[in-house]
Design an enzyme around this catalytic site. Structure first.
Site, PDB file in Angstrom:
ATOM      1  N   SER A 149      40.143  40.329  46.884  1.00  0.00           N
ATOM      2  CA  SER A 149      40.110  40.237  45.414  1.00  0.00           C
ATOM      3  C   SER A 149      39.099  40.657  44.959  1.00  0.00           C
ATOM      4  O   SER A 149      37.908  40.805  45.194  1.00  0.00           O
ATOM      5  CB  SER A 149      40.316  38.456  45.348  1.00  0.00           C
ATOM      6  OG  SER A 149      40.166  38.045  44.456  1.00  0.00           O
ATOM      7  N   TYR A 162      36.432  30.127  47.264  1.00  0.00           N
ATOM      8  CA  TYR A 162      37.443  31.346  47.221  1.00  0.00           C
ATOM      9  C   TYR A 162      36.506  32.489  47.104  1.00  0.00           C
ATOM     10  O   TYR A 162      36.938  33.413  47.868  1.00  0.00           O
ATOM     11  CB  TYR A 162      38.376  31.407  45.975  1.00  0.00           C
ATOM     12  CG  TYR A 162      39.260  32.369  46.127  1.00  0.00           C
ATOM     13  CD1 TYR A 162      40.132  32.574  46.993  1.00  0.00           C
ATOM     14  CD2 TYR A 162      39.376  33.444  45.008  1.00  0.00           C
ATOM     15  CE1 TYR A 162      41.092  33.443  46.907  1.00  0.00           C
ATOM     16  CE2 TYR A 162      40.253  34.227  44.885  1.00  0.00           C
ATOM     17  CZ  TYR A 162      41.232  34.562  45.886  1.00  0.00           C
ATOM     18  OH  TYR A 162      42.018  35.269  46.041  1.00  0.00           O
TER      19      TYR A 162
END
Length: 254
Positions: A149, A162
């Site tokens: 990501s 995350y």
């Protein structure tokens, strides 16, 4: 020039929707036999049917990659039923954002289990098969593609764990690249920005509302955009290794 994937086998995790589903479809169109892995068997069965109706070959694997035994079994079943393993796309993941203070610890544990340990379990089981495929026709090269990501490149308040998991995926991928590149196993990381998938729907409602407002005027990427990047990576000639691809929506600033 794009090289076709005829005679090769790919395993895609998190393939019941979004990026995983789009990637499996595209790899099948390029000629690969595709094992599609996820927890939602009904969706996998539909995907397999659609691939086979177009003349492709596919295998549905109902698994939870956070379970080491299930991850290992999925890799072995892929090889046993489809004959080999040339490409692995570690796509299964979850994004649970929100302030660290008073955050549900279960969300952190779930992200580490899926985003990190799931990648490790599948990769560990797949490495011997990928290295074997890299020595064989038709392509004499194999690919491990890990979906990370933009959060693996840019840390932000409210996404600390995350960020941690995705930075870890990037570091792990680069280490594998250095270890195996002379054996023609290419390790690549793809880092999407905001994509219109189910990923954001797992976030707590109050967090999701804020995130939705932040991207209200941004035309989001589609799952097919990321699938295109994966396909580009794995169809390069043997001499070309695409190590990292960072993809944002044109209007996304960070």
């Amino acid at each position: 020039m794009t090289e076709q994937l005829d005679g090769t086998v790919a395993l895609v995790t998190g393939a019941s929707s979004g990026i995983g589903e789009a990637t499996a479809r595209l790899l099948a169109e390029l000629g690969a036999a595709v094992a599609v892995a996820a927890r939602r068997k009904d969706r996998l069965d539909d995907l397999v049917d659609q691939i086979e109706q177009k003349g492709g070959r596919a295998l549905a694997l109902e698994i939870d990659v956070t379970d080491k035994a299930q991850a290992e079994a999925a890799v072995e079943q892929t090889v046993n039923e489809l004959g080999r393993l040339d490409t692995v796309v570690n796509n299964a993941g979850v994004m649970l954002l929100g302030p660290a203070f008073d955050a549900p610890l279960e969300e952190w544990e779930h992200m580490v289990a899926l985003n990190v340990m799931g990648v490790l379990y599948v990769t560990h089981a797949a490495l011997p098969h990928l290295l074997e495929a890299a020595e064989q026709p038709p392509r004499q090269v194999a690919d491990l593609v890990n979906i990370s990501s933009v959060a693996g490149r840019v840390a932000r308040a409210g996404s600390g764990v995350y960020n941690l998991t995705k930075w870890g995926v990037g570091a792990f991928t680069e280490s594998l690249r250095q270890e195996f590149t002379r054996r023609h196993l290419r390790a690549s990381v793809v880092e999407p920005g905001a994509v219109a998938t189910e990923l954001a729907s797992h976030v707590r409602r109050e967090v999701w509302e804020q995130a939705r407002q932040n991207f209200a005027e941004v035309e989001l990427l589609q799952a097919e955009d990321i699938a295109d990047a994966v396909a580009y990576i794995v169809t390069r000639p043997r001499r070309v290794a695409v190590n990292e691809v960072l993809i944002r929506p044109t209007e996304q600033e960070r």
